[in-house]
Design a protein around this motif. Structure first.
Motif, PDB file in Angstrom:
ATOM      1  N   PHE A  18       2.411 -35.535  19.832  1.00 53.77           N
ATOM      2  CA  PHE A  18       2.619 -36.697  20.697  1.00 53.77           C
ATOM      3  C   PHE A  18       4.059 -36.799  21.226  1.00 53.77           C
ATOM      4  CE2 PHE A  18       3.206 -41.421  21.205  1.00 53.77           C
ATOM      5  CZ  PHE A  18       2.487 -41.511  22.384  1.00 53.77           C
ATOM      6  N   PRO A  19       5.071 -36.712  20.341  1.00 49.44           N
ATOM      7  CA  PRO A  19       6.443 -36.784  20.854  1.00 49.44           C
ATOM      8  C   PRO A  19       6.766 -35.657  21.845  1.00 49.44           C
ATOM      9  CG  PRO A  19       6.436 -36.990  18.480  1.00 49.44           C
ATOM     10  CD  PRO A  19       5.065 -36.579  18.881  1.00 49.44           C
ATOM     11  N   VAL A  20       6.213 -34.475  21.587  1.00 48.43           N
ATOM     12  CA  VAL A  20       6.485 -33.358  22.498  1.00 48.43           C
ATOM     13  C   VAL A  20       5.871 -33.645  23.874  1.00 48.43           C
ATOM     14  CG1 VAL A  20       6.076 -30.901  22.921  1.00 48.43           C
ATOM     15  CG2 VAL A  20       6.712 -31.683  20.639  1.00 48.43           C
ATOM     16  N   LEU A  21       4.701 -34.262  23.855  1.00 48.11           N
ATOM     17  CA  LEU A  21       4.055 -34.638  25.117  1.00 48.11           C
ATOM     18  C   LEU A  21       4.914 -35.652  25.882  1.00 48.11           C
ATOM     19  CD1 LEU A  21       1.241 -33.482  25.793  1.00 48.11           C
ATOM     20  CD2 LEU A  21       0.333 -35.791  25.386  1.00 48.11           C
ATOM     21  N   VAL A  22       5.397 -36.650  25.139  1.00 52.45           N
ATOM     22  CA  VAL A  22       6.262 -37.657  25.770  1.00 52.45           C
ATOM     23  C   VAL A  22       7.550 -37.002  26.282  1.00 52.45           C
ATOM     24  CG1 VAL A  22       7.611 -39.751  25.355  1.00 52.45           C
ATOM     25  CG2 VAL A  22       5.327 -39.528  24.371  1.00 52.45           C
ATOM     26  N   ALA A  23       8.112 -36.094  25.475  1.00 53.95           N
ATOM     27  CA  ALA A  23       9.338 -35.400  25.886  1.00 53.95           C
ATOM     28  C   ALA A  23       9.078 -34.568  27.137  1.00 53.95           C
ATOM     29  CB  ALA A  23       9.848 -34.501  24.756  1.00 53.95           C
ATOM     30  N   ALA A  24       7.895 -33.957  27.199  1.00 55.89           N
ATOM     31  CA  ALA A  24       7.580 -33.134  28.366  1.00 55.89           C
ATOM     32  C   ALA A  24       7.510 -33.998  29.617  1.00 55.89           C
ATOM     33  CB  ALA A  24       6.250 -32.402  28.145  1.00 55.89           C
ATOM     34  N   LEU A  25       6.913 -35.168  29.476  1.00 55.10           N
ATOM     35  CA  LEU A  25       6.799 -36.064  30.630  1.00 55.10           C
ATOM     36  C   LEU A  25       8.181 -36.580  31.056  1.00 55.10           C
ATOM     37  CD1 LEU A  25       4.716 -37.547  32.451  1.00 55.10           C
ATOM     38  CD2 LEU A  25       4.926 -39.478  30.892  1.00 55.10           C
ATOM     39  N   LEU A  26       8.941 -37.089  30.084  1.00 58.53           N
ATOM     40  CA  LEU A  26      10.284 -37.607  30.393  1.00 58.53           C
ATOM     41  C   LEU A  26      11.172 -36.497  30.939  1.00 58.53           C
ATOM     42  CD1 LEU A  26      11.024 -39.840  27.277  1.00 58.53           C
ATOM     43  CD2 LEU A  26      10.778 -40.621  29.631  1.00 58.53           C
ATOM     44  N   GLY A  27      11.105 -35.342  30.281  1.00 63.51           N
ATOM     45  CA  GLY A  27      11.941 -34.216  30.699  1.00 63.51           C
ATOM     46  C   GLY A  27      11.588 -33.760  32.095  1.00 63.51           C
ATOM     47  N   TRP A  28      10.302 -33.773  32.386  1.00 58.10           N
ATOM     48  CA  TRP A  28       9.870 -33.370  33.728  1.00 58.10           C
ATOM     49  C   TRP A  28      10.475 -34.308  34.772  1.00 58.10           C
ATOM     50  CZ3 TRP A  28       6.232 -35.576  37.291  1.00 58.10           C
ATOM     51  CH2 TRP A  28       5.913 -34.717  38.351  1.00 58.10           C
ATOM     52  N   ILE A  29      10.407 -35.611  34.475  1.00 59.55           N
ATOM     53  CA  ILE A  29      10.983 -36.587  35.408  1.00 59.55           C
ATOM     54  C   ILE A  29      12.490 -36.378  35.535  1.00 59.55           C
ATOM     55  CG2 ILE A  29      11.452 -39.049  35.751  1.00 59.55           C
ATOM     56  CD1 ILE A  29       8.751 -39.558  34.264  1.00 59.55           C
ATOM     57  N   GLN A  47      15.738 -26.391  30.674  1.00 64.68           N
ATOM     58  CA  GLN A  47      16.154 -27.672  30.092  1.00 64.68           C
ATOM     59  C   GLN A  47      14.949 -28.408  29.532  1.00 64.68           C
ATOM     60  OE1 GLN A  47      18.175 -29.238  33.591  1.00 64.68           O
ATOM     61  NE2 GLN A  47      20.136 -29.134  32.536  1.00 64.68           N
ATOM     62  N   LEU A  48      13.862 -28.385  30.280  1.00 60.59           N
ATOM     63  CA  LEU A  48      12.638 -29.044  29.827  1.00 60.59           C
ATOM     64  C   LEU A  48      12.160 -28.416  28.511  1.00 60.59           C
ATOM     65  CD1 LEU A  48      10.331 -31.012  30.324  1.00 60.59           C
ATOM     66  CD2 LEU A  48       9.203 -29.264  31.699  1.00 60.59           C
ATOM     67  N   GLY A  49      12.179 -27.099  28.440  1.00 63.55           N
ATOM     68  CA  GLY A  49      11.706 -26.408  27.249  1.00 63.55           C
ATOM     69  C   GLY A  49      12.529 -26.747  26.017  1.00 63.55           C
ATOM     70  N   VAL A  50      13.848 -26.706  26.166  1.00 65.24           N
ATOM     71  CA  VAL A  50      14.702 -26.943  25.007  1.00 65.24           C
ATOM     72  C   VAL A  50      14.648 -28.414  24.603  1.00 65.24           C
ATOM     73  CG1 VAL A  50      16.896 -27.369  26.200  1.00 65.24           C
ATOM     74  CG2 VAL A  50      16.913 -26.283  23.993  1.00 65.24           C
ATOM     75  N   PHE A  51      14.442 -29.291  25.584  1.00 65.27           N
ATOM     76  CA  PHE A  51      14.306 -30.719  25.302  1.00 65.27           C
ATOM     77  C   PHE A  51      13.035 -30.963  24.475  1.00 65.27           C
ATOM     78  CE2 PHE A  51      13.276 -35.125  26.803  1.00 65.27           C
ATOM     79  CZ  PHE A  51      14.391 -35.744  26.281  1.00 65.27           C
ATOM     80  N   CYS A  52      11.952 -30.290  24.834  1.00 64.92           N
ATOM     81  CA  CYS A  52      10.704 -30.426  24.065  1.00 64.92           C
ATOM     82  C   CYS A  52      10.872 -29.879  22.644  1.00 64.92           C
ATOM     83  CB  CYS A  52       9.561 -29.692  24.765  1.00 64.92           C
ATOM     84  SG  CYS A  52       9.011 -30.521  26.263  1.00 64.92           S
ATOM     85  N   LEU A  53      11.610 -28.783  22.520  1.00 65.68           N
ATOM     86  CA  LEU A  53      11.850 -28.231  21.186  1.00 65.68           C
ATOM     87  C   LEU A  53      12.639 -29.221  20.327  1.00 65.68           C
ATOM     88  CD1 LEU A  53      11.692 -25.937  19.169  1.00 65.68           C
ATOM     89  CD2 LEU A  53      13.675 -24.878  20.245  1.00 65.68           C
ATOM     90  N   SER A  54      13.618 -29.881  20.935  1.00 65.22           N
ATOM     91  CA  SER A  54      14.396 -30.858  20.173  1.00 65.22           C
ATOM     92  C   SER A  54      13.516 -32.043  19.768  1.00 65.22           C
ATOM     93  CB  SER A  54      15.597 -31.344  20.987  1.00 65.22           C
ATOM     94  OG  SER A  54      15.217 -32.327  21.918  1.00 65.22           O
ATOM     95  N   ALA A  55      12.571 -32.405  20.637  1.00 66.37           N
ATOM     96  CA  ALA A  55      11.644 -33.494  20.293  1.00 66.37           C
ATOM     97  C   ALA A  55      10.753 -33.087  19.127  1.00 66.37           C
ATOM     98  CB  ALA A  55      10.797 -33.868  21.508  1.00 66.37           C
TER      99      ALA A  55
END
Lengths: 252, 374
Positions: free
Chosen positions: B115-126, B253-261
């Protein structure tokens, strides 16, 4: 039949709020051609540069590279098509070694064995032999500028975009940079040099495009532009006010 | 070089590199020593100390994730704890609903990580595809986490339930009366009679954290010293330049942000498994600024410093908290002083000085600024 231009902009315009930064600029560049773009501060040079590399998109007009419409392509996509860029500021990575800086662009196209030969070739060409394991932060200013050009060359570009390639260099280093740019274009790489150092533009002996208020104000050989009464008026008038900045750039 | 030394050098190749402090033989000896002490710690720590220590250790994944995106990729997030919270809540809600039916928490674990990775993917995409930079990412993340906190704080009413799980307003998920169920501890296994329950008081939980911690630490070291790691550092130093070298900065950036999430969510799940509760506090300013302080004070450009800093500063905060509120002022001054004297991080700074000393004594290239050793 005329050869297809390497790069062509068709009436590109870009507006920022109330400022028309670039207005209906149409340019054509043949493969292997070197072109300087000059103009006083605020003439739209930087905006045009960004439009060409792709970090901003034009409001109107299109950009074609080797006959392909690249107007909506991102910088990394244009890089893979063969547009190499060297920014005005020192765009090298101080935290990485010279070798790792060069590896970033080289890894797209070379396997691990060929890459070593390519690094050696680039280092020789850039006068940087022996520095490969040093952190870039420890290099001299001129060396960093050369490395930045070398990283653009490492992409094996067909078109090189150079924004003030000699900023902060001494006279000798500038001459060497000019010679490098001429050598690269002699190999068939097109190059656009955005510059306001007239001495360097004179040295390049290339056709010049003058921008003023975002429009192409004049075009022609350096001699013709230098003799152009109107250009002298707008450019030299502005150049006088830029002198202090250039003096500052000259310091090591 | 001795054959043995060369063998060790080769084995450490992937995790050693110029982008991490501590890559000399003495460093790895100390590393082995620390792991050995961690392994035998339950035999000399009291039950309470072990419980407490386990709690400290849950934070290191959150800190490692922040270190990765901030120190290496140049993305400062002031809402990193939001992913910890989302992970904890998602794990808790699914766990409460399914623990009796399933007898395990595999799905809850999956939800807590996913779930957090999904949210991170959405936020990161934006954020990254709109090319938001620097302080705007930091502020947007802070706004997001505060919004979640505000939302969860008003979920006290009976209507705010997801299946059997009552969100509980500012009490959060947990057992506060007979009716409200608490989130289960991680219960993992492959058959009903061989389930392992990782409650906070168990040694199993402690060893799970130590194991995950060592794996994450080594894995991230390998990542930052890989080709991808160099690209991340290039993005940190100059994203525009890196794009013109043919890298899709937004996607990386999106990828590494999701990994951190993902790492933050692991902290959240472990936290819930440890104490069987979680409250909206974890979305608040305090819990989001803390990890930034750990990473900044210890040294954001070093995973090693981050782990040590996170554990030490949490321990110090707790010790000082016993003395009352004045202790936080003391802590604040310690942090301020450390950052003024060693702006790149206290632990990184000390590490570099030790490294230079080793260099002078000829014990191998240990300094960050030294020659590339692998």
């Amino acid at each position: 039949m005329a050869a297809e231009p390497l790069l062509e902009t068709r009436a590109v315009s870009k507006r920022f709020g109330g400022v028309q930064a670039v207005s209906e600029v149409s340019l054509k560049l043949a493969p292997g051609e070197l072109r300087c773009i000059i103009g006083p501060n605020g003439a739209g040079k930087s905006t045009l540069f960004k439009l060409l590399l792709g970090s901003i998109a034009p409001d109107e007009g299109t950009i074609h590279f080797q006959g392909r419409d690249v107007t909506r392509l991102q910088p990394h996509e244009r890089a893979h098509l063969g547009i190499g860029v060297k920014f005005q500021n020192l765009a090298v990575y101080n935290a990485l070694t010279v070798r790792h800086n060069l590896l970033l662009p080289l890894r797209h196209q070379f396997g691990s064995r060929e890459v070593e030969d390519e690094i050696a070739r680039l280092l020789a060409r850039l006068n940087l032999v022996g520095t490969e394991d040093r952190l870039v932060g420890s290099l001299a200013h001129g060396q960093k500028q050369w490395l930045a050009i070398g990283m653009a060359l490492a992409m094996r570009p067909k078109l090189l975009l150079l924004d003030e390639p000699t900023a902060g260099m001494g006279t000798e280093e500038s001459s060497a940079t000019g010679a490098l740019i001429q050598a690269v274009t002699a190999e068939g790489v097109g190059a656009i040099v955005v510059e306001h150092d007239m001495a360097f533009v004179r040295e390049l002996k290339a056709p010049v495009t003058v921008l003023h208020y975002g429009r192409v104000f004049a075009e022609g050989s350096f001699a013709a532009i230098e003799a152009h009464e109107e250009v002298r008026r707008i450019y030299l008038g502005a150049a006088r006010s830029e002198r202090p900045r250039r003096l500052r750039n000259r310091q090591p | 070089m001795l054959p043995l030394a060369r063998l060790i050098d080769r084995a450490l190749g992937p995790v050693n590199g110029p982008l991490e402090t501590g890559r000399s033989p003495p460093f790895w000896l100390i590393f082995l020593g620390v792991v050995a002490v961690l392994v035998i710690a339950p035999s000399f720590l009291s039950r309470y100390e072990l419980l407490n220590f386990s709690n400290f250790l849950t934070n290191i994944f959150l800190a490692l994730g922040l270190c990765l995106i901030w120190g290496y990729a140049g993305i400062l997030s002031l809402g990193q704890s939001a992913f910890l919270g989302l992970g904890g809540y998602a794990y808790g809600v699914v766990g409460i609903n399914l623990i009796e039916a399933h007898g395990n928490t595999w799905l809850a674990l999956l939800a807590g990580l996913g779930f957090p990775v999904l949210v991170a993917a959405l936020l990161g995409w934006i954020m990254f595809y709109a090319r938001l930079k620097g302080v705007y990412v930091a502020i947007l993340m802070l706004v997001v986490t505060l919004l979640i906190e505000t939302f969860l704080n008003q979920t006290a009413g009976q209507g705010w339930s997801i299946g059997l799980a009552h969100l509980g307003g500012n009490n959060g998920l947990g057992r506060f009366s007979g009716v409200i169920r608490e989130p289960p501890s991680l219960t993992l296994g492959f058959s009903a009679d061989a389930m392992m329950i990782f409650g906070g008081k168990t040694r199993a939980f402690y060893y799970l954290i130590v194991g995950l911690g060592v794996v994450s630490y080594l894995g991230l070291r390998a990542l930052v010293n890989s080709r991808l790691g160099h690209v991340l550092v290039a993005i940190r130093e100059d994203p525009d330049r890196t794009e013109t070298l043919g890298y899709d900065v937004r996607r990386l950036q999106l990828g590494v942000f999701c990994l951190s999430a993902l790492l933050a969510s692991l902290s959240g799940i472990l936290y819930v498994s440890w104490g069987n509760f979680i409250t909206p506090n974890v979305f608040g300013v305090y819990y989001n600024i803390l990890p930034v302080i750990w990473v900044a004070v210890a040294g954001r450009k070093s995973l090693t410093a981050t782990v040590l800093g996170a554990v030490f500063l949490v321990w110090l905060s707790q010790k000082l908290a016993i003395q009352g509120d004045i202790a936080f002022v003391v802590l604040g001054f310690i942090l301020l002083g450390g950052m003024m004297l060693l702006p790149e991080g206290v632990i990184t700074g000390i590490g570099e000085r030790i490294g230079r000393l080793f260099d002078r004594l000829g014990i191998g290239a240990a300094t960050r600024g030294g020659r590339h050793g692998g």
